[in-house]
Design a protein around this motif. Structure first.
Motif, mmCIF file in Angstrom:
data_model
loop_
_atom_site.group_PDB
_atom_site.id
_atom_site.type_symbol
_atom_site.label_atom_id
_atom_site.label_comp_id
_atom_site.label_asym_id
_atom_site.label_seq_id
_atom_site.Cartn_x
_atom_site.Cartn_y
_atom_site.Cartn_z
ATOM 1 N N TYR A 89 0.868 -1.258 -0.153
ATOM 2 C CA TYR A 89 -0.063 -0.196 -0.055
ATOM 3 C C TYR A 89 1.025 1.288 -0.071
ATOM 4 O O TYR A 89 1.665 1.554 1.018
ATOM 5 C CB TYR A 89 -0.776 -0.110 1.305
ATOM 6 N N ILE A 90 0.990 1.838 -1.089
ATOM 7 C CA ILE A 90 1.932 2.961 -1.182
ATOM 8 C C ILE A 90 0.997 4.340 -0.739
ATOM 9 O O ILE A 90 0.205 4.737 -1.719
ATOM 10 C CB ILE A 90 2.172 3.301 -2.600
ATOM 11 N N PRO A 91 1.503 5.030 0.280
ATOM 12 C CA PRO A 91 1.087 6.286 0.566
ATOM 13 C C PRO A 91 1.482 7.278 -0.468
ATOM 14 O O PRO A 91 2.547 7.524 -0.886
ATOM 15 C CB PRO A 91 1.682 6.515 1.982
ATOM 16 N N THR A 92 0.632 8.250 -0.792
ATOM 17 C CA THR A 92 0.861 9.322 -1.505
ATOM 18 C C THR A 92 0.418 10.917 -1.092
ATOM 19 O O THR A 92 -0.426 10.593 0.032
ATOM 20 C CB THR A 92 0.157 9.246 -2.827
ATOM 21 N N PRO A 93 0.805 11.947 -1.555
ATOM 22 C CA PRO A 93 0.202 13.058 -1.085
ATOM 23 C C PRO A 93 -1.396 13.269 -1.046
ATOM 24 O O PRO A 93 -1.893 13.921 -0.407
ATOM 25 C CB PRO A 93 0.985 14.248 -2.063
ATOM 26 N N ASN A 94 -1.768 12.543 -2.009
ATOM 27 C CA ASN A 94 -3.313 12.563 -2.149
ATOM 28 C C ASN A 94 -4.081 11.823 -1.272
ATOM 29 O O ASN A 94 -4.991 11.913 -0.702
ATOM 30 C CB ASN A 94 -3.763 12.407 -3.627
ATOM 31 N N LEU A 95 -3.523 10.466 -1.032
ATOM 32 C CA LEU A 95 -4.376 9.455 -0.449
ATOM 33 C C LEU A 95 -3.467 8.394 0.037
ATOM 34 O O LEU A 95 -2.417 7.990 -0.429
ATOM 35 C CB LEU A 95 -5.442 8.905 -1.521
ATOM 36 N N ASN A 96 -3.966 7.951 1.244
ATOM 37 C CA ASN A 96 -3.403 6.628 1.731
ATOM 38 C C ASN A 96 -4.117 5.333 1.094
ATOM 39 O O ASN A 96 -5.150 5.133 1.443
ATOM 40 C CB ASN A 96 -3.371 6.608 3.333
ATOM 41 N N HIS A 97 -3.514 4.889 0.109
ATOM 42 C CA HIS A 97 -4.005 3.730 -0.753
ATOM 43 C C HIS A 97 -4.208 2.630 -0.171
ATOM 44 O O HIS A 97 -3.227 2.006 0.246
ATOM 45 C CB HIS A 97 -3.474 3.891 -2.125
ATOM 46 N N ARG A 98 -5.344 2.096 -0.318
ATOM 47 C CA ARG A 98 -5.659 0.561 0.297
ATOM 48 C C ARG A 98 -6.471 -0.130 -0.892
ATOM 49 O O ARG A 98 -7.385 0.482 -1.367
ATOM 50 C CB ARG A 98 -6.812 0.632 1.393
ATOM 51 N N SER A 99 -5.991 -1.451 -1.042
ATOM 52 C CA SER A 99 -6.581 -2.155 -2.167
ATOM 53 C C SER A 99 -6.362 -3.691 -1.797
ATOM 54 O O SER A 99 -5.187 -3.832 -1.380
ATOM 55 C CB SER A 99 -6.240 -1.681 -3.424
ATOM 56 N N ALA A 100 -7.281 -4.342 -2.006
ATOM 57 C CA ALA A 100 -6.889 -5.901 -1.622
ATOM 58 C C ALA A 100 -6.498 -6.645 -2.892
ATOM 59 O O ALA A 100 -6.792 -6.417 -3.914
ATOM 60 C CB ALA A 100 -8.487 -6.556 -1.521
ATOM 61 N N PRO A 101 -5.407 -7.349 -2.774
ATOM 62 C CA PRO A 101 -4.722 -8.045 -3.964
ATOM 63 C C PRO A 101 -5.887 -8.932 -4.403
ATOM 64 O O PRO A 101 -6.467 -9.568 -3.907
ATOM 65 C CB PRO A 101 -3.470 -8.607 -3.189
ATOM 66 N N PRO A 102 -5.625 -9.525 -5.909
ATOM 67 C CA PRO A 102 -6.275 -10.445 -6.326
ATOM 68 C C PRO A 102 -6.105 -11.785 -5.726
ATOM 69 O O PRO A 102 -4.972 -11.959 -5.242
ATOM 70 C CB PRO A 102 -5.995 -10.437 -7.731
ATOM 71 N N ILE A 103 -7.029 -12.736 -5.987
ATOM 72 C CA ILE A 103 -6.903 -14.132 -5.546
ATOM 73 C C ILE A 103 -6.872 -15.185 -6.719
ATOM 74 O O ILE A 103 -8.032 -15.006 -7.544
ATOM 75 C CB ILE A 103 -7.788 -14.335 -4.383
ATOM 76 N N TYR A 104 -6.052 -16.019 -6.775
ATOM 77 C CA TYR A 104 -6.372 -17.147 -7.666
ATOM 78 C C TYR A 104 -6.919 -18.439 -7.005
ATOM 79 O O TYR A 104 -6.743 -18.844 -5.867
ATOM 80 C CB TYR A 104 -4.908 -17.692 -8.255
ATOM 81 N N THR A 105 -8.216 -19.078 -7.635
ATOM 82 C CA THR A 105 -8.808 -19.820 -7.054
ATOM 83 C C THR A 105 -9.363 -20.827 -8.285
ATOM 84 O O THR A 105 -9.260 -20.413 -9.370
ATOM 85 C CB THR A 105 -9.912 -19.311 -6.231
ATOM 86 N N THR A 106 -10.186 -21.879 -7.752
ATOM 87 C CA THR A 106 -10.862 -22.793 -8.867
ATOM 88 C C THR A 106 -12.208 -23.496 -8.350
ATOM 89 O O THR A 106 -12.377 -23.181 -7.185
ATOM 90 C CB THR A 106 -9.910 -23.956 -8.984
ATOM 91 N N LEU A 107 -12.954 -23.840 -9.231
ATOM 92 C CA LEU A 107 -14.266 -24.391 -9.109
ATOM 93 C C LEU A 107 -14.049 -25.935 -9.394
ATOM 94 O O LEU A 107 -13.249 -26.079 -10.255
ATOM 95 C CB LEU A 107 -15.299 -23.733 -9.709
ATOM 96 N N LEU A 108 -14.373 -26.632 -8.325
ATOM 97 C CA LEU A 108 -14.097 -28.425 -8.518
ATOM 98 C C LEU A 108 -15.742 -28.907 -8.864
ATOM 99 O O LEU A 108 -16.590 -28.446 -8.381
ATOM 100 C CB LEU A 108 -13.450 -28.924 -7.278
ATOM 101 N N THR A 109 -15.536 -30.194 -9.112
ATOM 102 C CA THR A 109 -16.744 -31.073 -9.331
ATOM 103 C C THR A 109 -16.960 -31.483 -8.005
ATOM 104 O O THR A 109 -15.865 -31.562 -6.805
ATOM 105 C CB THR A 109 -16.531 -32.029 -10.238
ATOM 106 N N PRO A 110 -18.123 -32.082 -7.575
ATOM 107 C CA PRO A 110 -18.351 -32.658 -6.158
ATOM 108 C C PRO A 110 -17.350 -33.870 -5.806
ATOM 109 O O PRO A 110 -17.134 -34.028 -4.965
ATOM 110 C CB PRO A 110 -19.777 -33.036 -6.245
#
Length: 419
Positions: A89-110
Motif C-alpha cells: 500500500y503506497i501512501p501518496t500526498p493525495n491518499l493513503n491507498h488501500r486495495s485488496a490483492p487479487p486471489i487465484y482460485t478454482t471451482l471443482l466438481t463434487p
C-alpha cells in the motif's frame, strides 16, 4: 436478442478455435531470455471477464471456490493502510491507498476434479481512488452493490455462467459476462522475477492512485470509475504482474515495442511449469494437487467447506501424490532442441523398459508440460522418450518454485538407488 448478448455469444464461439491456434502455432522463438531487455506485455485473448455483483457475492463464492475469498470483502480491509506479501500500500500526498490483492482460485466438481480457474479482483470504492482531476480522493457516491471481477477461461464462458447460475438459487448475486467491457493483461519477463513491488517497481502498483506515475498512466486512470492498476500475479512472483483493464484502451506501462502476442506468455509459463485454463488443466478429469495448484496458491486448507473439498483434504493430508505436472524440454540424442516435434497427449515412455511413465499435456516449440510419475521424473538415471520417436529425448525439469517437501522423499530414494 440484444446486441450485447449477440457479441458475447460470438466471442465465446470463437474462443475455442483461438485456444487451439494458441497451442498449435509455431513458437515465437527460442527461450525467452531476451525478456531481460525489458518487461513484455500481452493481452490475454484466451481469457475473459465475468462480473459478480450483489450483497451475497462473498458468501456465495466462499461456499464454492477452493481459496479463501474473505480478504476481498471491503469491510475486512485494514482502515489505516497496511500490506501483504503480494501488494504494497503506497501512501501518496493525495491518499493513503488501500486495495485488496487479487486471489487465484478454482471451482471443482463434487468429486474433487478441476472445472474452472479464476483470478478474482475487488472493485475499489470511491474513497480508495483519486478523483477525475487526480488532485484528491474520490467523492462520495451513492452506495453501489458489492462487485468482483473474475478473469476466467474464455473457451468455457457459457458453461461457466450456467454452472454458477445453477448454484446461485436464492443468493442475492448477479453474474454477468462483461467480456466486451474489459480485457485481461499480463506483464512478465526475467527482470520482473522476484522483485519487491514497493521498492523495485512502484509504478506498476501506483498507476492511477497518486504520484510517480507517467502521464499516460494518469490519463488511463482518470475518466473511468475503477482506478486501474497492475497487481503481482497471485500465483508466483516469477510470473510478473496481471490486471483487468478497459477493453478499449492500452494499460499503463505497456511499451509499444514490448507488446507481444499471447504465445510468448504461454512459452514463459511452459518454462515455469504453470498451467492455466481448461485446455491445460483437463476439465472434469484433473486432480488439482497433481497439477500443483496448492503451490500456485489456488487452494486454502484453513477455510470452511467448498465443493469437492473432501477428496482434496484427504489427498493432501495423506501426502500420497505419485505423479505431478512437470516442465518438459524435447531434444535429440545430440542435445539439440526439437522444434514442433511433439503434440499434446503423446505418451512418455522409459526407453529401457518401454513402460509408459507419463503424458504430454501441452507443447509449444521444444518446450512443454506433462504429467509424469514422480519416481521417474526425479530419477537421475531416467532415459525418457516419446513413444514412437526413439530419436527424441524428454528432459524432465523440476521447477525452482516447488516446495522441497514435494520431492524430498523421492529424491532420497533416487539417490540411494543411483549410488
Amino acid at each position: 436478442m440484444s446486441r450485447l448478448r449477440c457479441c458475447a455469444r460470438f466471442r465465446a464461439a470463437i474462443s475455442i478455435p483461438f485456444h487451439r491456434r494458441l497451442h498449435a502455432q509455431p513458437p515465437p522463438g527460442r527461450c525467452l531470455d531476451e525478456a531481460a531487455a525489458g518487461p513484455l506485455c500481452c493481452c490475454l485473448e484466451s481469457r475473459s471477464v465475468v462480473r459478480f455483483r450483489g450483497p451475497d457475492t462473498i458468501k456465495f463464492l466462499q461456499g464454492l471456490l477452493t481459496n479463501d475469498v474473505l480478504p476481498l470483502d471491503a469491510q475486512l480491509l485494514p482502515t489505516g493502510g497496511g500490506g501483504d506479501s503480494h501488494t504494497s500500500y503506497i501512501p501518496t500526498p493525495n491518499l493513503n491507498h488501500r486495495s485488496a490483492p487479487p486471489i487465484y482460485t478454482t471451482l471443482l466438481t463434487p468429486q474433487g476434479r478441476f472445472l474452472y480457474d479464476f483470478f478474482l479482483y475487488r472493485r475499489p470504492r470511491a474513497d480508495e481512488k483519486l478523483n477525475r482531476t487526480g488532485s484528491g480522493p474520490g467523492s462520495e457516491e451513492p452506495e453501489e452493490p458489492f462487485t468482483l471481477l473474475a478473469d476466467v477461461d474464455a473457451a468455457v464462458m457459457d458453461e461457466l455462467l450456467d454452472c454458477f447460475k445453477k448454484y446461485r438459487l436464492r443468493s442475492k448475486v448477479e453474474i454477468d459476462n462483461v467480456a466486451r467491457e474489459y480485457s485481461c493483461w499480463q506483464r512478465f519477463g526475467s527482470n520482473l522475477c522476484g522483485k519487491a513491488p514497493a521498492s523495485d517497481e512502484p509504478e506498476a502498483l501506483s498507476v492511477g492512485w497518486g504520484k510517480d506515475v507517467d502521464q499516460a498512466g494518469v490519463a488511463a486512470a482518470q475518466g473511468n470509475d475503477l482506478g486501474w492498476r497492475w497487481f503481482k500475479d497471485p500465483r508466483l512472483d516469477c510470473l510478473g504482474f496481471r490486471g483487468i483493464f478497459p477493453a478499449n484502451s492500452t494499460p499503463p506501462l505497456v511499451e509499444a515495442d514490448k507488446e507481444v502476442n499471447e504465445q510468448h506468455y504461454l512459452l514463459w509459463r511452459l518454462q515455469k511449469g504453470v498451467p492455466e485454463g481448461s485446455t491445460e488443466i483437463p476439465k472434469g478429469d484433473a486432480v488439482p494437487l497433481e497439477y500443483n495448484l496448492v503451490g500456485l496458491n489456488a487452494i486454502s486448507f484453513d477455510k470452511g467447506c467448498y465443493v469437492g473439498q473432501e477428496l482434496i483434504a484427504r489427498t493432501h493430508h495423506r501426502g500420497v501424490i505419485r505423479k505431478r505436472l512437470f516442465p518438459l524440454k524435447f531434444v535429440n540424442d545430440n542435445g539439440e532442441e526439437m522444434q514442433q516435434a511433439v503434440s499434446p497427449n503423446s505418451d512418455i515412455v522409459d526407453y529401457a523398459s518401454n513402460k509408459k511413465v507419463g503424458t504430454v499435456t501441452t507443447a509449444l516449440g521444444c518446450h512443454g508440460m506433462g504429467m509424469v510419475r514422480l519416481a521417474d521424473g526425479l530419477n537421475l538415471s531416467s532415459n525418457l522418450r516419446i513413444k514412437g520417436r526413439e530419436d527424441l529425448t524428454v528432459r524432465v525439469i523440476r521447477p525452482d518454485w516447488w516446495p522441497v517437501e514435494w520431492t524430498r522423499l523421492q529424491e532420497q530414494r533416487s539417490v540411494a538407488a543411483w549410488s
